[in-house]
Design a protein around this motif. Sequence first.
Motif, PDB file in Angstrom:
ATOM      1  N   ILE A  16      11.871  52.906  52.345  1.00 41.47           N
ATOM      2  CA  ILE A  16      12.767  53.241  51.228  1.00 41.47           C
ATOM      3  C   ILE A  16      12.749  52.134  50.184  1.00 41.47           C
ATOM      4  O   ILE A  16      12.787  52.399  48.974  1.00 41.47           O
ATOM      5  CB  ILE A  16      14.203  53.490  51.742  1.00 41.47           C
ATOM      6  N   GLU A  19       9.650  52.552  48.028  1.00 43.59           N
ATOM      7  CA  GLU A  19       9.856  53.641  47.067  1.00 43.59           C
ATOM      8  C   GLU A  19      10.774  53.193  45.925  1.00 43.59           C
ATOM      9  O   GLU A  19      10.543  53.541  44.755  1.00 43.59           O
ATOM     10  CB  GLU A  19      10.475  54.849  47.774  1.00 43.59           C
ATOM     11  N   SER A  20      11.792  52.429  46.266  1.00 45.63           N
ATOM     12  CA  SER A  20      12.778  51.994  45.270  1.00 45.63           C
ATOM     13  C   SER A  20      12.173  51.027  44.262  1.00 45.63           C
ATOM     14  O   SER A  20      12.463  51.104  43.059  1.00 45.63           O
ATOM     15  CB  SER A  20      13.975  51.350  45.981  1.00 45.63           C
ATOM     16  N   GLU A  23       9.945  52.944  41.887  1.00 46.60           N
ATOM     17  CA  GLU A  23      10.731  53.708  40.927  1.00 46.60           C
ATOM     18  C   GLU A  23      11.391  52.788  39.894  1.00 46.60           C
ATOM     19  O   GLU A  23      11.476  53.126  38.706  1.00 46.60           O
ATOM     20  CB  GLU A  23      11.791  54.527  41.657  1.00 46.60           C
ATOM     21  N   ALA A  24      11.849  51.607  40.332  1.00 40.70           N
ATOM     22  CA  ALA A  24      12.486  50.653  39.409  1.00 40.70           C
ATOM     23  C   ALA A  24      11.511  50.179  38.341  1.00 40.70           C
ATOM     24  O   ALA A  24      11.911  49.901  37.202  1.00 40.70           O
ATOM     25  CB  ALA A  24      13.040  49.464  40.188  1.00 40.70           C
ATOM     26  N   ILE A 104      16.701  47.983  41.557  1.00 36.79           N
ATOM     27  CA  ILE A 104      16.100  48.258  42.870  1.00 36.79           C
ATOM     28  C   ILE A 104      17.185  48.607  43.883  1.00 36.79           C
ATOM     29  O   ILE A 104      17.078  49.583  44.638  1.00 36.79           O
ATOM     30  CB  ILE A 104      15.292  47.036  43.359  1.00 36.79           C
ATOM     31  N   ILE A 107      18.821  52.060  43.313  1.00 40.56           N
ATOM     32  CA  ILE A 107      17.953  53.156  43.744  1.00 40.56           C
ATOM     33  C   ILE A 107      17.870  53.194  45.268  1.00 40.56           C
ATOM     34  O   ILE A 107      17.945  54.266  45.885  1.00 40.56           O
ATOM     35  CB  ILE A 107      16.551  52.997  43.127  1.00 40.56           C
ATOM     36  N   TYR A 108      17.724  52.016  45.887  1.00 38.75           N
ATOM     37  CA  TYR A 108      17.610  51.937  47.350  1.00 38.75           C
ATOM     38  C   TYR A 108      18.841  52.540  48.031  1.00 38.75           C
ATOM     39  O   TYR A 108      18.725  53.385  48.932  1.00 38.75           O
ATOM     40  CB  TYR A 108      17.432  50.483  47.774  1.00 38.75           C
ATOM     41  N   SER A 110      21.120  54.542  46.802  1.00 39.91           N
ATOM     42  CA  SER A 110      21.277  55.975  46.499  1.00 39.91           C
ATOM     43  C   SER A 110      20.336  56.819  47.353  1.00 39.91           C
ATOM     44  O   SER A 110      20.696  57.922  47.778  1.00 39.91           O
ATOM     45  CB  SER A 110      21.028  56.231  45.014  1.00 39.91           C
ATOM     46  N   LYS A 111      19.130  56.310  47.616  1.00 45.08           N
ATOM     47  CA  LYS A 111      18.178  57.050  48.454  1.00 45.08           C
ATOM     48  C   LYS A 111      18.601  57.028  49.921  1.00 45.08           C
ATOM     49  O   LYS A 111      18.577  58.057  50.611  1.00 45.08           O
ATOM     50  CB  LYS A 111      16.773  56.434  48.317  1.00 45.08           C
TER      51      LYS A 111
END
Length: 383
Positions: A16, A19-20, A23-24, A104, A107-108, A110-111
């Motif tokens: 995760i 991925e974060s 995305e960041a 980061i 997003i982390y 939230s995921k």
Amino acid sequence: MFRFVCVLKENIDKNILQESVNEALKFFPNFRSILKKGFFWHYLETTDFNPIIKEEKKDICSPIYNKRKKKLLFRVNYYKNRINLEVYHALTDGTGALEFLKTIVHIYISKKYDIEEFNFDYDASINEKSSDSFNKYYKFQLNKIEKSNKVYQIKGDKLNKIRVINGCMNTKDLIDLAHKYNTTLTGLIVSIYILAIKENMDLKDENKFIAIDIPVNLRKYFKSQIARNFFSVIKLKYNGSDNLEDIIKYVDKNLKKELKKDNLFKTMNKYATFEHNFLIRLIPLFVKNFILKIIIKFIKTTSTVTNLGIIKVDDSIKDYIDSFEVYVSTDKMQISMCSYLDKLNISFTSMFDNMDIIKCFYRKLSSFDVDIIISSNNIEGVE
């Protein structure tokens, strides 16, 4: 190099986190850059490189820039419940790095916890984040030659890697203590640090000035949401009594003076002048580097104190975070600090074997009935 740490309340999921970070980077494309060497200047070039997230193995703030290799100028790793972001200063300053880490983390969390809605408090456009605010606010001025004082240099046997000492304490306790002395948190910490240095100086150095550099986030004074470097440095020089109240009065008075917008503007322009000077622009890079090495030898400072201030995140994720920490690499000794909710972390990074100044600093803080939890990295063969 500097490191920002976000300590979560649960261990990190590597996938995760990967991925974060990916995305960041969509919000901070300037972080996907490499440093290249031109004939006249170093410059940043966009690349399609992707960072690889690993568990922490290297020493804190290990070198990341290598002129022989094309590499990103930041790394993200983790250890248990800690997310570490380390950044090379050519890429951005502390504020830019902190905003990237916060993105980061947003997003982390939230995921991982299926939080559908949250708000970034840093919603600048890509263009705003990538613009050059130094160039925007630059105005030509003639710079006066400042009087040079004899500046005290902390001395001692050097270690082969950075020692880290972190003191965690209650934010309100320190703010209340600062208000008791009619100063700010920065003013209080700088003053206690100066006193700790003074009490560990040799008698032969007592006439030298203690010079403390304090980086200042210029975004607070000039409209900018840049994610690149946009900071200045003010210098406080002290050579007075050993009385803490006298030191605090001096530091507070001069901090307020130097933090006035007009003075910050002058300091900012003084640094920017070198880049905008037509003759300097024509000098080849290898000559500039040689001249800079000579200039740096004449710019004396005792230490640096960096205060990132209060770190805030969206209400939807704040309960998943325990604290934030910040560390700056150095070949001498520095203090870095930041606060999150009720936790204030004041950290030393030092290359010196001798810890007397650090011990003296924390003892003086604890003498005010401040409870401090001390932690450190392990340095083999050093107690």
